[in-house]
Design an enzyme around this catalytic site. Sequence first.
Site, PDB file in Angstrom:
ATOM      1  N   GLU A   1      84.671  47.667  -4.059  1.00  0.00           N
ATOM      2  CA  GLU A   1      85.154  48.849  -4.402  1.00  0.00           C
ATOM      3  C   GLU A   1      84.425  50.318  -4.323  1.00  0.00           C
ATOM      4  OE1 GLU A   1      88.223  48.709  -4.033  1.00  0.00           O
ATOM      5  OE2 GLU A   1      89.158  47.089  -4.664  1.00  0.00           O
TER       6      GLU A   1
ATOM      7  N   SER B   1      93.525  44.191  -6.246  1.00  0.00           N
ATOM      8  CA  SER B   1      92.393  44.347  -4.816  1.00  0.00           C
ATOM      9  C   SER B   1      90.964  43.758  -5.285  1.00  0.00           C
ATOM     10  CB  SER B   1      92.312  45.615  -4.274  1.00  0.00           C
ATOM     11  OG  SER B   1      91.652  45.762  -3.203  1.00  0.00           O
ATOM     12  N   VAL B   2      90.307  43.676  -4.284  1.00  0.00           N
ATOM     13  CA  VAL B   2      88.589  43.460  -4.187  1.00  0.00           C
ATOM     14  C   VAL B   2      88.239  44.365  -3.215  1.00  0.00           C
ATOM     15  CG1 VAL B   2      88.621  41.286  -5.394  1.00  0.00           C
ATOM     16  CG2 VAL B   2      88.836  41.244  -2.811  1.00  0.00           C
ATOM     17  N   ASN B   3      88.976  44.764  -2.319  1.00  0.00           N
ATOM     18  CA  ASN B   3      88.769  45.769  -1.397  1.00  0.00           C
ATOM     19  C   ASN B   3      88.750  45.296   0.050  1.00  0.00           C
ATOM     20  OD1 ASN B   3      88.461  48.352  -0.289  1.00  0.00           O
ATOM     21  ND2 ASN B   3      86.169  48.011  -0.022  1.00  0.00           N
TER      22      ASN B   3
ATOM     23  N   SER C   1      94.868  53.852  -3.076  1.00  0.00           N
ATOM     24  CA  SER C   1      96.180  54.229  -2.649  1.00  0.00           C
ATOM     25  C   SER C   1      97.304  53.204  -3.083  1.00  0.00           C
ATOM     26  CB  SER C   1      96.094  54.157  -1.173  1.00  0.00           C
ATOM     27  OG  SER C   1      95.329  55.183  -0.621  1.00  0.00           O
TER      28      SER C   1
ATOM     29  N   THR D   1      94.387  43.696   0.024  1.00  0.00           N
ATOM     30  CA  THR D   1      94.675  43.814  -1.329  1.00  0.00           C
ATOM     31  C   THR D   1      95.901  42.808  -1.655  1.00  0.00           C
ATOM     32  OG1 THR D   1      94.228  46.037  -1.262  1.00  0.00           O
ATOM     33  CG2 THR D   1      95.561  45.618  -2.841  1.00  0.00           C
TER      34      THR D   1
ATOM     35  N   ARG E   1      91.505  49.524 -12.840  1.00  0.00           N
ATOM     36  CA  ARG E   1      90.358  49.839 -11.536  1.00  0.00           C
ATOM     37  C   ARG E   1      88.949  49.484 -12.197  1.00  0.00           C
ATOM     38  NH1 ARG E   1      90.165  49.804  -6.156  1.00  0.00           N
ATOM     39  NH2 ARG E   1      89.856  52.032  -5.245  1.00  0.00           N
TER      40      ARG E   1
END
Length: 555
Positions: free
Chosen positions: A404, A383-385, A437, A365, A92
Amino acid sequence: MEIDVRRLLFVLVWLCALPATATPRLGAIASAHPLATEAGFEVLAAGGNACDAAVAVSAALAVVEPVSSGIGGGGFYLIQRRGAEALFVDARETAPASATRDMYLGADGQPVRRKSLDGPLAAGIPGEPAALVHLTRRCGRLDLDRNLAPAIRLAAEGFEPDAFHLQMTAMRKSALAASPAAAVIFLDQGEPPKPGFRLVQKDLAAVLQRLARSGKAGFYDGQTARLIIDGVNAAGGAWTEADLRDYKAVERRPLRGRHRDTDILTAPPPSSGGVALITALNILEGYALNLRDAVTGKHLIIEAMRRAYRDRAEYLGDPDFVVMPIAQLLSKDYAAGLRAGIRPDRATPSAGLPGAPAAAEGTDTTHFSVVDTHGNVVSATLSVNIPFGSGFVPPGTGILLNDEMDDFSAKEGSPNTYGLVGNHANAIAPGKRPLSSMTPTILRRGDSVAVLGTPGGSRIISMVLLGTLTFAQGNDDPAAWVSTGRYHHQFLPDVVEYEPQGLGETDIAGLQRLGHSLKQVDRRYGNMQAIAWNTRSGAMQAASDPRRQGSAQVR
């Protein structure tokens, strides 16, 4: 003989929709893009294992699906190796050292929405490159240069983006146009490209080559790091060499749970997904859902979601910064207490339960699943948001940076871009990882193993819950897990969201009679990628979500 073309086309489409099923020579891969799935099989064929394939798929997705992930972003990798302890690799993003709790607030003390979404100030320190190096060394069989070769080739030679990519480019045109380096790569003469456009990413290929040659230092130090820092700071960000150099992918202990006869291996914090998933399943264990009518069953599932999401917002954050009552939240006794407050004949108003709304994440994502023939399993969500992350590319890198930082709570009690709110546990702090999430999950029931996960922001947890329940009820067909109709409740706002065809008319009327407020969202959501593996026979099935155009294969 005359051929009925329409009938032939119907049969071909029907066959394509079936999950790939076989006793494999290499394994099974399900990802959001055919070129990424192909990259994974390329390294399996070269003698790699599931960890090597995960690196290849991740890097290829960074090239061919920049809408959803990339080496300017991060993610979670859940790994079960044959004969070894399970691993969870937390890649993350982290807040830079310059981050402050009120960095996205205006002079009036209220959040300035675009500051945490567009441009370099919205970006956290990327984690995916560190994860690619860590996985290759920790559990791979090949070297990093071999694992990254497919992605480097795709970036240098280019490919034609699909319709979804083009649609998202148009949606994020203004953010991409604000970054000259991004505009040159992703726009066509300043405009969203049309079908037939070839996306070539020479700078990204060079960055990947430096990563392949020098490992972690090839991204977080040296030429690439200097280009990133110079580009970020020239455009209004505030990163230092130490921000990049000190980043580490962290191994954490996966969460374990059990729902009836199904074992659950899933994501720990800073993912909120695993805790919420197990909490909801523990609540539902007290009901024989198969003996309930459909409306009552969905009502009970919604009430379990409501309570699991309430706890998500109240307690969870980065475990390196926040003390969390994880053992209590995963306890069957605690779930029994939550279950006691559920009425089978009436919805519980969320206002009657203490707690704050959860901060939501971007929906764009990506997830992929891998199983090799050696018995190694990877479930990964990256993810990159929001689409294309921050839209910002540091010149000379080709790296789309994430946004993020919007996953933090910019201000307690104030909604983020998705209208959701968080609390102090997820407040911004230097070096902290925002709550997520993302819920990569591995399930086992007897000889049957399920590997699944999905994108979808705050809806990820409810989607994985519904897929898990389908498997736990005895359905071993991954096509059923990925295609099941979806509905969602996240405590606040107090509304059941459902996708088109996610609930039938009888369900809608019945849930409304029980006191639920319902809202149909504008499109079907999620992009689950799943694999079923029978450990006794060795047979595998792979399925991609029919809502998008992924690629699930067994070879």
